[in-house]
Design a protein around this motif. Structure first.
Motif, PDB file in Angstrom:
ATOM      1  N   ASN A   1       1.598   8.604  -2.857  1.00 49.60           N
ATOM      2  CA  ASN A   1       1.054   9.408  -3.952  1.00 49.60           C
ATOM      3  C   ASN A   1      -0.121  10.263  -3.495  1.00 49.60           C
ATOM      4  O   ASN A   1      -0.279  11.405  -3.941  1.00 49.60           O
ATOM      5  CB  ASN A   1       0.621   8.499  -5.107  1.00 49.60           C
ATOM      6  CG  ASN A   1       1.806   7.951  -5.881  1.00 49.60           C
ATOM      7  OD1 ASN A   1       2.871   8.564  -5.920  1.00 49.60           O
ATOM      8  ND2 ASN A   1       1.635   6.791  -6.485  1.00 49.60           N
TER       9      ASN A   1
ATOM     10  N   GLU B   1      -7.647  10.133  -7.833  1.00 44.28           N
ATOM     11  CA  GLU B   1      -7.419   8.746  -7.420  1.00 44.28           C
ATOM     12  C   GLU B   1      -8.470   7.795  -7.997  1.00 44.28           C
ATOM     13  O   GLU B   1      -8.237   6.591  -8.078  1.00 44.28           O
ATOM     14  CB  GLU B   1      -7.428   8.643  -5.894  1.00 44.28           C
ATOM     15  CG  GLU B   1      -6.304   9.401  -5.197  1.00 44.28           C
ATOM     16  CD  GLU B   1      -4.939   8.787  -5.443  1.00 44.28           C
ATOM     17  OE1 GLU B   1      -4.864   7.559  -5.658  1.00 44.28           O
ATOM     18  OE2 GLU B   1      -3.946   9.540  -5.433  1.00 44.28           O
TER      19      GLU B   1
ATOM     20  N   SER C   1      -6.985  -0.951   3.107  1.00 43.82           N
ATOM     21  CA  SER C   1      -6.524   0.156   2.270  1.00 43.82           C
ATOM     22  C   SER C   1      -7.369   1.406   2.488  1.00 43.82           C
ATOM     23  O   SER C   1      -6.840   2.522   2.578  1.00 43.82           O
ATOM     24  CB  SER C   1      -6.564  -0.245   0.793  1.00 43.82           C
ATOM     25  OG  SER C   1      -5.702  -1.330   0.541  1.00 43.82           O
TER      26      SER C   1
ATOM     27  N   THR D   1       0.788  -1.242   0.000  1.00 45.59           N
ATOM     28  CA  THR D   1       0.000   0.000   0.000  1.00 45.59           C
ATOM     29  C   THR D   1       0.817   1.288   0.000  1.00 45.59           C
ATOM     30  O   THR D   1       0.259   2.364  -0.221  1.00 45.59           O
ATOM     31  CB  THR D   1      -0.923   0.027   1.235  1.00 45.59           C
ATOM     32  OG1 THR D   1      -0.124  -0.104   2.431  1.00 45.59           O
ATOM     33  CG2 THR D   1      -1.938  -1.112   1.189  1.00 45.59           C
TER      34      THR D   1
ATOM     35  N   TYR E   1      -6.232   5.053   3.862  1.00 45.76           N
ATOM     36  CA  TYR E   1      -6.560   6.303   3.175  1.00 45.76           C
ATOM     37  C   TYR E   1      -7.169   7.304   4.157  1.00 45.76           C
ATOM     38  O   TYR E   1      -6.873   8.501   4.111  1.00 45.76           O
ATOM     39  CB  TYR E   1      -7.551   6.046   2.035  1.00 45.76           C
ATOM     40  CG  TYR E   1      -6.914   5.852   0.683  1.00 45.76           C
ATOM     41  CD1 TYR E   1      -6.313   6.919   0.022  1.00 45.76           C
ATOM     42  CD2 TYR E   1      -6.926   4.616   0.047  1.00 45.76           C
ATOM     43  CE1 TYR E   1      -5.738   6.760  -1.226  1.00 45.76           C
ATOM     44  CE2 TYR E   1      -6.354   4.442  -1.203  1.00 45.76           C
ATOM     45  CZ  TYR E   1      -5.759   5.520  -1.839  1.00 45.76           C
ATOM     46  OH  TYR E   1      -5.188   5.354  -3.076  1.00 45.76           O
TER      47      TYR E   1
ATOM     48  N   LYS F   1       0.505   3.899  -2.949  1.00 45.55           N
ATOM     49  CA  LYS F   1      -0.755   4.641  -2.993  1.00 45.55           C
ATOM     50  C   LYS F   1      -0.805   5.711  -1.908  1.00 45.55           C
ATOM     51  O   LYS F   1      -1.274   6.830  -2.147  1.00 45.55           O
ATOM     52  CB  LYS F   1      -1.933   3.678  -2.824  1.00 45.55           C
ATOM     53  CG  LYS F   1      -2.144   2.741  -4.003  1.00 45.55           C
ATOM     54  CD  LYS F   1      -3.345   1.846  -3.771  1.00 45.55           C
ATOM     55  CE  LYS F   1      -3.584   0.924  -4.957  1.00 45.55           C
ATOM     56  NZ  LYS F   1      -4.760   0.042  -4.738  1.00 45.55           N
TER      57      LYS F   1
END
Length: 207
Positions: free
Chosen positions: A44, A162, A81, A38, A85, A41
């Protein structure tokens, strides 16, 4: 093809869930594997929200430290995930709110959305990521995104950059799906107006 993709997604989610359970039981190697899966991601996301490599790296580190400490509290109501986030976005929002510089206010954004259709604005004919890939528009687009209020910037980046579904963005930010739609819509209108200003000033035809 679609069925194979769905099977792959399911396998990925199952593999992630298995690693989470192992990590919760004290398997540090499993948590390291989750990081490897992960971290790209999360980095980014931080980079797009904060536009600074050092800040993005800090956010990534803070996210995994927080996730490790709070892993026993993770109930699996969302994917791991999505949970990451949420943590990363919250850390980024705290930094974004401390940022200096001129930003459009939320009231201005609301006012803009109420009368935007009375002016000629460029169609959103290309995806935001396409605009970001065009060198001459990239700086204008990035500055416009950066000038959005933090909570609008977060929604726009999660949704349109995204490509995260509305329901998942709602989960990440702990807001309703309708709020996600409203903030996305207002952000798009504002960015479209900024692009229209560029096209008008450069002599391009507004579609």
């Amino acid at each position: 093809m679609k069925q194979a993709g769905s099977s792959g997604d399911m396998a990925g989610r199952n593999g992630e869930a298995l690693l989470v359970e192992k990590a919760k039981n004290g398997d540090t190697k499993a948590f390291e594997d989750l990081i490897k899966m992960t971290r790209g991601k999360i980095y980014n996301l931080g980079l797009r929200l904060l536009r600074n490599k050092d800040d993005a790296a800090d956010i990534m580190q803070e996210t995994y430290i927080s996730a490790y400490k709070n892993l026993p509290k993770f109930k699996g109501n969302s994917s791991f995930s999505t949970w990451l986030y949420r943590i990363a976005t919250n850390f980024a929002l705290m930094r974004m709110r401390k940022e200096e510089g001129k930003k459009i206010s939320e009231e201005q954004l609301k006012e803009l959305s109420s009368h935007i259709y009375n002016t000629a604005i460029a169609d959103w004919t290309l995806s935001p990521t396409t605009y970001l890939k065009q060198q001459e528009l990239r700086e204008i687009m990035e500055k416009a995104i950066a000038s959005l209020p933090p909570k609008y910037r977060a929604v726009f980046i999660l949704r349109d950059i995204e490509g995260i579904p509305i329901a998942e963005v709602s989960n990440i930010l702990s807001i309703s799906a309708s709020a996600v739609k409203t903030r996305t819509h207002r952000s798009r209108l504002y960015l479209r107006e900024k692009l229209s200003e560029y096209f008008n000033n450069s002599g391009e035809r507004v579609r």
